[in-house]
Write a protein that holds these residues in place. Structure first.
Motif, PDB file in Angstrom:
ATOM      1  N   ASN B 166      10.399  27.424  11.027  1.00 26.80           N
ATOM      2  CA  ASN B 166      10.217  26.219  11.827  1.00 26.80           C
ATOM      3  C   ASN B 166       9.311  25.200  11.164  1.00 26.80           C
ATOM      4  O   ASN B 166       9.509  23.998  11.317  1.00 26.80           O
ATOM      5  CB  ASN B 166       9.694  26.574  13.214  1.00 26.80           C
ATOM      6  N   ILE B 167       8.315  25.683  10.402  1.00 29.54           N
ATOM      7  CA  ILE B 167       7.485  24.741   9.637  1.00 29.54           C
ATOM      8  C   ILE B 167       8.365  24.008   8.640  1.00 29.54           C
ATOM      9  O   ILE B 167       8.286  22.799   8.467  1.00 29.54           O
ATOM     10  CB  ILE B 167       6.342  25.488   8.901  1.00 29.54           C
ATOM     11  N   LEU B 168       9.248  24.769   8.021  1.00 33.05           N
ATOM     12  CA  LEU B 168      10.145  24.164   7.029  1.00 33.05           C
ATOM     13  C   LEU B 168      11.062  23.136   7.669  1.00 33.05           C
ATOM     14  O   LEU B 168      11.289  22.051   7.127  1.00 33.05           O
ATOM     15  CB  LEU B 168      10.961  25.277   6.382  1.00 33.05           C
ATOM     16  N   SER B 169      11.587  23.463   8.864  1.00 35.85           N
ATOM     17  CA  SER B 169      12.509  22.505   9.478  1.00 35.85           C
ATOM     18  C   SER B 169      11.748  21.291  10.009  1.00 35.85           C
ATOM     19  O   SER B 169      12.263  20.165   9.945  1.00 35.85           O
ATOM     20  CB  SER B 169      13.341  23.173  10.562  1.00 35.85           C
ATOM     21  N   SER B 170      10.503  21.477  10.466  1.00 37.57           N
ATOM     22  CA  SER B 170       9.709  20.312  10.865  1.00 37.57           C
ATOM     23  C   SER B 170       9.430  19.428   9.652  1.00 37.57           C
ATOM     24  O   SER B 170       9.411  18.203   9.752  1.00 37.57           O
ATOM     25  CB  SER B 170       8.371  20.748  11.449  1.00 37.57           C
ATOM     26  N   TRP B 171       9.226  20.085   8.519  1.00 36.69           N
ATOM     27  CA  TRP B 171       8.985  19.327   7.287  1.00 36.69           C
ATOM     28  C   TRP B 171      10.199  18.476   6.949  1.00 36.69           C
ATOM     29  O   TRP B 171      10.073  17.282   6.643  1.00 36.69           O
ATOM     30  CB  TRP B 171       8.686  20.307   6.149  1.00 36.69           C
ATOM     31  N   LEU B 172      11.386  19.079   7.061  1.00 40.34           N
ATOM     32  CA  LEU B 172      12.612  18.319   6.784  1.00 40.34           C
ATOM     33  C   LEU B 172      12.781  17.179   7.785  1.00 40.34           C
ATOM     34  O   LEU B 172      13.257  16.097   7.443  1.00 40.34           O
ATOM     35  CB  LEU B 172      13.822  19.248   6.846  1.00 40.34           C
ATOM     36  N   PHE B 173      12.376  17.428   9.028  1.00 38.04           N
ATOM     37  CA  PHE B 173      12.452  16.407  10.066  1.00 38.04           C
ATOM     38  C   PHE B 173      11.600  15.192   9.671  1.00 38.04           C
ATOM     39  O   PHE B 173      12.059  14.039   9.679  1.00 38.04           O
ATOM     40  CB  PHE B 173      11.944  17.012  11.382  1.00 38.04           C
ATOM     41  N   LEU B 174      10.343  15.471   9.258  1.00 38.95           N
ATOM     42  CA  LEU B 174       9.459  14.382   8.835  1.00 38.95           C
ATOM     43  C   LEU B 174      10.022  13.661   7.624  1.00 38.95           C
ATOM     44  O   LEU B 174       9.943  12.435   7.512  1.00 38.95           O
ATOM     45  CB  LEU B 174       8.078  14.938   8.505  1.00 38.95           C
ATOM     46  N   LEU B 175      10.616  14.439   6.718  1.00 37.20           N
ATOM     47  CA  LEU B 175      11.192  13.854   5.501  1.00 37.20           C
ATOM     48  C   LEU B 175      12.299  12.877   5.882  1.00 37.20           C
ATOM     49  O   LEU B 175      12.330  11.730   5.421  1.00 37.20           O
ATOM     50  CB  LEU B 175      11.762  14.984   4.653  1.00 37.20           C
TER      51      LEU B 175
END
Lengths: 112, 493
Positions: B166-175
């Motif tokens: 989920n941290i990774l997907s939040s990171w992609l979201f911000l990206l």
């Protein structure tokens, strides 16, 4: 300036990827922290880096700095701070109860 | 007047914070949280009625007019989901209140459940991309805590994977958000939609949209569902039911918003991609559902299949299919909650997690057994129950869009759903009773109550589909005509 920062973001992401792929849990946590810093920098860069202007638009003002990315980053930093803190505690707690910080030894349970 | 829009998000937060002070009194915790959710449910019903009368409602925070401030926008689609999710959380809380898991209750189970619901409702209501991110994070942080609350070894190890993904997907979201802001210079969803339409969605924007597709696929479990079965299997019953009912659905909601309101100009790229992803999800989910003997795994793979099925509607992208998806989404929020509550109860009464280790439960618990049968028929889409209308409309829509591969996979996957759940029913409920009547665990009426309500609801919704019809067609109408949403979300009164 934007190009340099974008390159820096690239370096940070590669460092973070390296850390995320390691077996050691603490390195993984550090990897996520660096990863979020990278994307915060990117957000800032995408809003445009202007030097020397104020974030207020008036009649006499020619240029102004977009203040929105700053607000977004502030929020994102708070969130990533909370997540990292929680993650660190979880990793420590897992280390206490399983006696290992190696991800390979934390693979699924044996009864599957 | 429109201030009421904020209540579905703010009430659970206020109640959650207040309940922190009543740690030593579990009864206040239990009934306080249930009461809050009942109020939220009634308020969202009222807002839904208002949306039907007045059209889409909007709330500008701090009188900052859009596109500059954060807004909450309530259309019929969002409100239907808020209402359904509030309803299912009442029932999950009710189950938790009677299950009396005191170890977890003592460590703030209810406040975190309420915060989770607040994040979910906020995600449905918000009209601003960054606010969507924040609501996602509220929901995710609460889910991290619930995931690991109790500190069992399995929860901790699965929790690490869950948080990491989920941290990774939040990171992609911000990206994705950084790129979108860099190219379009706004984050208000209606304003974004206008600007994308002006630009005609060039390849650059389509690429960004695919980034968002990856983000929400991770949240929804579309193709990228590999984190899901393990983590849902590690949870206590009420929490797993709430997770299964709500968390993936928020991802599905976001996919619908994004690919009907923002990126709808290049369906040959994005929607075709969603279609193939939906097919892959249904195939993978079906294989998983029949591969395992662990009933929690089977239930988790059923969540995955349903996600694929709902997105067939989005991929077909016409009025019938979208309508079908909305029906099915509401049905699935209720029924996945019920499935996980039932599975948890089976494990509680039999003490076993594999389907070949217990049998004949229906002799011990007749009512409970019949409810399981109703649930599995409803999930399979058998007519008198609520799954039927959604499946029918999605099928019609997909045939209308000439997506025959999708139709075939979708209906085959329904057979797999039926088969996998019938296997549980035949093995665990029929046959020789393995538990003698005098040794059996007592199932309190309180635990059965939420299950019974859900069984009545699925039958009622199935027979009375007409009640939902005007709401669903209004919701589908707004989704298919983004200018309706934009007009209400951007106008300056």
């Amino acid at each position: 300036m934007e190009t340099i920062i974008t390159l820096l973001v690239g370096i940070l992401v590669s460092v973070a990827t390296y850390l995320l792929l390691s077996k050691n849990l603490i390195r993984v946590v550090l990897g996520t922290a660096i990863l979020s810093h990278a994307v915060h920098l990117l957000l800032m860069t995408m809003g445009g880096l202007k030097i020397g202007s104020v974030p207020i638009l008036g009649d006499q003002v020619e240029t102004y700095t977009d203040a929105l990315p700053q607000a977004l980053i502030l929020t994102a930093i708070v969130i990533s701070f909370a997540v990292t803190a929680f993650f660190l505690v979880l990793v420590y707690r897992t280390y206490q109860s399983t006696g290992t910080d190696n991800l390979y030894e934390l693979k699924g349970s044996k009864d599957e | 007047m429109n201030n009421i829009l904020v209540f579905p998000m703010v009430l659970p937060i206020i109640a959650g914070v207040l309940l922190l002070f009543f740690r030593s009194n579990p009864n206040i915790q239990r009934w306080g949280s249930i009461l809050t959710m009942i109020v939220v449910f009634l308020i969202s019903l009222w807002i839904l009625q208002q949306v039907m009368i007045q059209g889409i409602l909007r709330l500008d925070f701090g009188e900052w007019l859009p596109p500059f401030g954060i807004t909450f926008v309530a259309d019929a689609f969002a409100m239907l989901l808020v209402t359904a999710s509030s309803l299912v959380s009442i029932l999950c809380l009710l189950y938790a209140a009677f299950a009396k898991d005191e170890k977890r209750e003592h460590f703030f189970l209810y406040p975190f459940l309420l915060l989770l619901v607040a994040g979910v409702n906020g995600s449905f209501l918000t009209g601003d991309l960054f606010n969507l991110f924040v609501c996602f994070e509220v929901m995710l942080l609460a889910s991290y805590v619930l995931m690991t609350l109790g500190g069992e070894k399995k929860q901790l190890t699965e929790g690490i994977k869950y948080i990491l993904i989920n941290i990774l997907s939040s990171w992609l979201f911000l990206l994705g958000m950084a790129y979108l802001y860099g190219t379009l210079g706004t984050l208000n969803m209606a304003h974004l939609s206008v600007r994308i339409a002006e630009a005609g969605q060039p390849p650059l924007l389509t690429t960004i949209s695919i980034l968002f597709l990856v983000v929400f696929s991770l949240k929804a479990g579309l193709v990228l569902y590999f984190w899901l079965p393990g983590s849902y299997g590690a949870l206590p019953t009420a929490v797993s039911a709430l997770f299964a009912a709500l968390l993936t659905k928020v991802g599905v909601y976001a996919l619908f918003r994004f690919f009907t309101l923002l990126f709808y100009h290049e369906p040959s790229v994005t929607h075709t991609m969603i279609g193939w992803m939906a097919i892959a999800t249904m195939v993978g989910g079906s294989l998983g559902a029949i591969a395992y003997k662990d009933i929690r795994k089977i239930a988790a793979y059923n969540v995955v299949i349903a996600i694929g099925f709902i997105l067939v509607g989005l991929a077909s992208f016409n009025y019938e299919a979208i309508q079908g998806s909305i029906y099915y989404l509401i049905h699935d929020i209720l029924l996945k909650g019920m499935l996980f509550l039932l599975i948890g109860t089976v494990i509680y009464v039999s003490g076993k997690t594999r389907l070949d280790q217990a049998s004949g439960l229906i002799a011990n618990y007749p009512l409970f057994g019949w409810m399981f049968l109703i649930m599995l028929l409803s999930l399979g889409g058998i007519p008198p129950f609520s799954g039927f209308a959604g499946k029918l409309l999605i099928g019609q829509g997909a045939i209308g869009a000439q997506e025959y591969v999708m139709v075939a996979t979708a209906f085959l996957s329904s057979l797999f759903v039926l088969y996998s759940l019938l296997r549980i029913f035949l093995n665990m409920f029929w046959g020789e009773t393995s538990i003698r009547l005098k040794d059996q665990m007592h199932l309190s009426k309180g635990t059965l109550a939420p299950l019974l309500i859900l069984a009545v609801l699925t039958t009622g919704l199935g027979l009375g589909m007409g009640i939902l019809a005007p709401y669903v067609s209004e919701a589908a109408n707004v989704l298919m005509n983004p200018e309706l949403y934009i007009e209400k979300a951007l106008n300056h009164k």
